[in-house]
Design a protein around this motif. Sequence first.
Motif, PDB file in Angstrom:
ATOM      1  N   UNK B  37       0.853  -1.322   0.202  1.00 28.65           N
ATOM      2  CA  UNK B  37       0.015   0.139   0.009  1.00 28.65           C
ATOM      3  C   UNK B  37       0.852   1.318  -0.094  1.00 28.65           C
ATOM      4  N   UNK B  38       0.393   2.303  -0.549  1.00 25.09           N
ATOM      5  CA  UNK B  38       0.872   3.596  -0.326  1.00 25.09           C
ATOM      6  C   UNK B  38       0.199   4.386   0.499  1.00 25.09           C
ATOM      7  N   UNK B  39       0.712   5.765   0.676  1.00 26.92           N
ATOM      8  CA  UNK B  39       0.122   6.574   1.674  1.00 26.92           C
ATOM      9  C   UNK B  39      -0.042   7.746   0.932  1.00 26.92           C
ATOM     10  N   UNK B 194     -10.885   8.283   7.651  1.00 23.84           N
ATOM     11  CA  UNK B 194      -9.893   7.315   7.091  1.00 23.84           C
ATOM     12  C   UNK B 194     -10.249   6.412   6.001  1.00 23.84           C
ATOM     13  N   UNK B 195      -9.397   6.054   4.845  1.00 19.89           N
ATOM     14  CA  UNK B 195     -10.042   5.197   4.244  1.00 19.89           C
ATOM     15  C   UNK B 195      -8.754   4.544   3.407  1.00 19.89           C
ATOM     16  N   UNK B 196      -8.891   3.428   2.763  1.00 17.32           N
ATOM     17  CA  UNK B 196      -8.097   2.706   1.959  1.00 17.32           C
ATOM     18  C   UNK B 196      -8.743   2.300   0.605  1.00 17.32           C
ATOM     19  N   UNK B 197      -8.059   2.634  -0.275  1.00 16.06           N
ATOM     20  CA  UNK B 197      -8.662   2.410  -1.878  1.00 16.06           C
ATOM     21  C   UNK B 197      -7.890   1.286  -2.561  1.00 16.06           C
ATOM     22  N   UNK B 248     -21.215  12.462   3.329  1.00 17.46           N
ATOM     23  CA  UNK B 248     -21.128  12.739   1.981  1.00 17.46           C
ATOM     24  C   UNK B 248     -19.540  12.128   1.650  1.00 17.46           C
ATOM     25  N   UNK B 249     -19.367  11.894   0.321  1.00 14.56           N
ATOM     26  CA  UNK B 249     -18.281  11.735  -0.277  1.00 14.56           C
ATOM     27  C   UNK B 249     -17.102  12.685  -0.057  1.00 14.56           C
ATOM     28  N   UNK B 250     -16.030  12.365   0.466  1.00 12.69           N
ATOM     29  CA  UNK B 250     -14.954  13.479   1.024  1.00 12.69           C
ATOM     30  C   UNK B 250     -13.901  13.401  -0.151  1.00 12.69           C
ATOM     31  N   UNK B 251     -13.165  14.585  -0.081  1.00 11.89           N
ATOM     32  CA  UNK B 251     -11.848  14.947  -0.967  1.00 11.89           C
ATOM     33  C   UNK B 251     -10.910  13.605  -0.777  1.00 11.89           C
ATOM     34  N   UNK B 252     -10.912  13.162   0.663  1.00 15.53           N
ATOM     35  CA  UNK B 252      -9.938  11.975   1.090  1.00 15.53           C
ATOM     36  C   UNK B 252     -10.390  10.805   0.462  1.00 15.53           C
ATOM     37  N   UNK B 253     -11.747  10.458   0.471  1.00 14.87           N
ATOM     38  CA  UNK B 253     -12.002   9.267  -0.234  1.00 14.87           C
ATOM     39  C   UNK B 253     -11.756   9.224  -1.839  1.00 14.87           C
ATOM     40  N   UNK B 269      -5.387   6.917   3.207  1.00 10.59           N
ATOM     41  CA  UNK B 269      -5.184   8.413   3.556  1.00 10.59           C
ATOM     42  C   UNK B 269      -6.071   8.435   4.973  1.00 10.59           C
ATOM     43  N   UNK B 270      -5.633   9.141   5.679  1.00  9.05           N
ATOM     44  CA  UNK B 270      -6.149   9.542   6.882  1.00  9.05           C
ATOM     45  C   UNK B 270      -6.065  11.108   7.189  1.00  9.05           C
ATOM     46  N   UNK B 271      -7.191  11.707   7.677  1.00 10.56           N
ATOM     47  CA  UNK B 271      -7.250  12.846   8.059  1.00 10.56           C
ATOM     48  C   UNK B 271      -6.641  13.096   9.386  1.00 10.56           C
ATOM     49  N   UNK B 272      -5.773  14.197   9.579  1.00 13.59           N
ATOM     50  CA  UNK B 272      -5.447  14.524  10.943  1.00 13.59           C
ATOM     51  C   UNK B 272      -6.743  15.319  11.487  1.00 13.59           C
ATOM     52  N   UNK B 273      -6.509  15.487  12.783  1.00 15.49           N
ATOM     53  CA  UNK B 273      -7.744  16.244  13.441  1.00 15.49           C
ATOM     54  C   UNK B 273      -7.865  17.538  12.783  1.00 15.49           C
TER      55      UNK B 273
END
Lengths: 289, 790
Positions: B37-39, B194-197, B248-253, B269-273
């Motif tokens: 996996x990549x980050x 957080x998500x992993x695609x 809702x769908x996020x820019x992260x996803x 990708x994981x959002x920081x607080x």
Amino acid sequence: MLLPKFDYNAPATLDESCQMMASYGDRAKLLAGGTDLLIALKKKTLTPTQVVALDRIDEIKGFCSDQDGLFLGSRTTAAEIAESDLGPAGRVLSQAAAQVGSPLIRNLATIGGNLATAMPAADMAPPLLALQASVVLQRVGDQREVLLSDFFISPGEQVMLPEEIMSMIVLPRLPEGCGGAFEKLGVRKALERSIVSVAAVISMADDGHTIQGARIALGAVAPTPMLALDAAAGLSGKKATAKNFAAAGKIAAQEANPRGLRTSAVYSRLMVEQLTIRALTRAYEATKL
Amino acid sequence: MPKKQFDVLNTRAPRVDAAIKATGKAQYADDLNRSGQLYGAILQSPVAHALIKNIDTSRAERLPGVKAVITAKDVGLTKYGVSPARYDETLFAHDKVRYIGDEIAAVAAVDLDTAQAALDLIKVEYEELPIVLTADEALAEDAPQLHDDYPGNISAEVHQEFGDTAAAFKECDFIHTHKLVNKRQDGGFIEPHACIAEYDHANRLTLHTSTQVSHYVQRTVAMMTGIPIGRVRIVRPCVGGGFGPKCEATPLELSACFLAIKTGCPVKIVYSREQVFLHSRARHQFYHEMTTGFKKDGTIMALAHKCTLDGGAYSSFGIATVYYAGSLLGAPYRLPNMKYDGIRVYTNKPACGAQRGHGGVAARACFEQQLDIIAEELKIDPIELRNMNMMETGDTTCNALNMSSLGMKESLEAVKKGSNWKKKKGKLPAGKGIGAACGFFVSGAGYPIYRSDTFHSTAEIKVAEDGGTIILRSGIAEIGQGANTMVAMIAAEALGIPLADVRVDSGDTDYSVDLGAYSSRQTLMSGHATKDAAENIKAQILAVVADKFGMEVKNLDIKKGFIKVKGRKKLDFAKFREYYHKEHRGWSGMPEGDELSFTEAARLAFLEKGTIVGTGKYKPPILGGKFKGAAVGTSPAYGGSAQVVEVTVDRETGKITVDAMTDAHDCGLAINKTMVEGQMQGSLSMGLGEALFEEVKFDEKGKLLTSSIGEYRLATALDMPNIDTIVIESNEPNGPFGAKEVGEGAIMPTIPAILNAVYDATGVRITELPLTPERVLLALKKGAEAGKTA
């Protein structure tokens, strides 16, 4: 947020840690409880190449007392101070330590760290100022004792040299008939940076009514924790009455130097007045215990 | 009315996920890892409003370890958002940025350090523009404009009138106008997004993500990437809370998906607080002004209501929010005439969206204070005034919302009694006060977010071939609230088997369509679909049993895991049991006794018909009026709540302590009483936090000041008093087994009850939240100068 890269040093003795600080100088940061340092590292507001951890050094943990006073190792945690009976003088310090952050933070945060980070709202600074504490600063082959009232310079800044380590906090023995109290006003009941905090310590004459001496210290209302010297001096030789405490509150409010950052300066001064009255009232109650 | 007896429902059954959560085995999105996996990391704008003159990613691309850098050039300029009527976002800003945090590019690298280092190497040239940070600034005549398509910085506008308010005001004996402004709030959930695609060679995209709405994420990802929706699979692992901002769908996803497509590698990708605060999509700031007219006997005649919402840079849920802020005042009181003018404006701050009590919380806080003001004027007890005007089961509001069940009077009575109101109201010592308020909320929105006749929930139950258990597969969002337990209990009850024999697998778009965890919809809607599927299974199994043993289906039932027979005819299953025992020679726990077990019956059904699968579905009937925006506020059922709060106000510091909270909520049948109480407690804590502490702050350049949960103050355990939670159970005809919502409605009365209690303690009305010590003390001083203080 990730931690930046640094070397992690874990000396076992005070001597060894002083050696390290002497050789690293301002490239190094001391790690005590880490409740401030780790946040600063993650935010990259501090970028040391060396971190010197103090947790293996037993000689700067815990406390003891003798006829001269109370000696607190700098790496004693807020939780230990909150839960320990430090005698009549130390009680005001325990009260303040019990209001640091949350149980999780108190289990890590140290008294040395609380002072060395030099934050205006540091919970343990006002009681220590009111108790006339001094700190012992150690370096290779030398040590000096600095009165806490001479220790703070500005937000985040104090007199320690890069090669120095705070080993101990010294509280002189207080005369009989002393009492102290700590008051903190925050928005919430836990995890709060003080809006205003006040510590008061008073000693009574033998008659039990006349104030022999008083010390009042204020947090979060000036660039550094500060003593309200005029308010305290005004109480000397006066009776311990609501009227006199109210007058002291007014003077303390004038002595405060709030910058109006999180609350307006007007409100901060009003709270200095209120909390000073409350702290003095409770300190006087404590003298009767 | 005597209550129906249940075997599984209406108990305090432990949650089905209790063990994995208590032991730390539960896996959240950030716990998932894939080999190779990549980050990912996202570049966000450091300025609040600027034209983008150039983006140079070449240095970042050359950094060793970087596998992909994507910008608008790579992902295109497809507009998306929540409501198709207001798609106003592109994944990456290409011509301008509109807030500090607006996304510009994303990077995938072998580790997070490298990905973040790459962000620093992307060079963006900005030409800064003047900014607007408040609603007033946004609406000013020559204000800088955020969106070309939405002139005047107006994101959405509502003008409605029901009845004839002008005429009604003429008949009123008392008219009062009151204002309230809250502050932008954050969801404050524990788990950052957080998500992993993952993307494979068959053009299939799988996204594991911390979301409340797998279904809408699936649609948005398909639309944005161009991958057919059947090849897009969204899986929701355990989720640590959502409260709306994960709706809702996020820019992260979307970034993770595009990076996975480009690299062929899994991307996490994981959002920081801080990024959670920057993404926001949480509670708006509302400026309410309400004028309410009354007859001198206390009858409410009319409400004229104006509201401005500070929406941030994009629309998100905002159209629904601005409608909800008006429509949710239609009940629970009889209000024959209501006029509403709402406007949502764009500002150079993170976008606001939906949060618990969507759109209605600040409105309720303002309106319920008016009731107290009028009650005082008319010298009527505030609870009595509420009671007099309360709707009843069967009533329909002026804006066409039907109260198919309404336990409001019971709720009010319960908190009146539970708080000892009569002994306390008007009789408390100085500095102490008591206040009451009510609220209500939808049990699921009447319509999906996009226009469609889709079922709102479907569910699939498969009976394990050995017959012992059922596997319930559903798209529902278990986000900590207990949705898995709710559907498991409904399936067990409907099928007639023990809860332990139901396994729930949920949150996967492969399993079913479910619109997700928002608008307090799952108990009613997903509950219905589950019940439907379980009844289908029951019918299939009983049909086989009836056929095999020469019985009529109508004489058979399943209860507590056994086949029950009505009438005289016995079920002669001795031969089958002998067969079953032989089939399981050497096994333990074989069925004994004189009843055919569900396990045997289900095994029999498999032997006769192969794998038994049953499906269920639900969509609400056509609801609401015909006017513009009539859909917002409709629901098959409404939950109601009443609350009494007691406070102490320190009149020297302004500090408020909440001493006691008594809360009653009508949730229809309580599927699980402990979980109902949990929702009530959580709602009160969130309401108390919004009333007293919470505020997302920005500096004068639009930079977020409260970027951590140290700076952003949620209520701590010490700030919460003990809460008396009283569950009121009306029988909702449109709910599965009579059940309806509790997840959001319970927050409605908290803020106004606190405000009314503070007034009771001090004689001063405070019109701005949160009630920080400084704000309260200044209001007290002002009140004292005006000679108002009690």
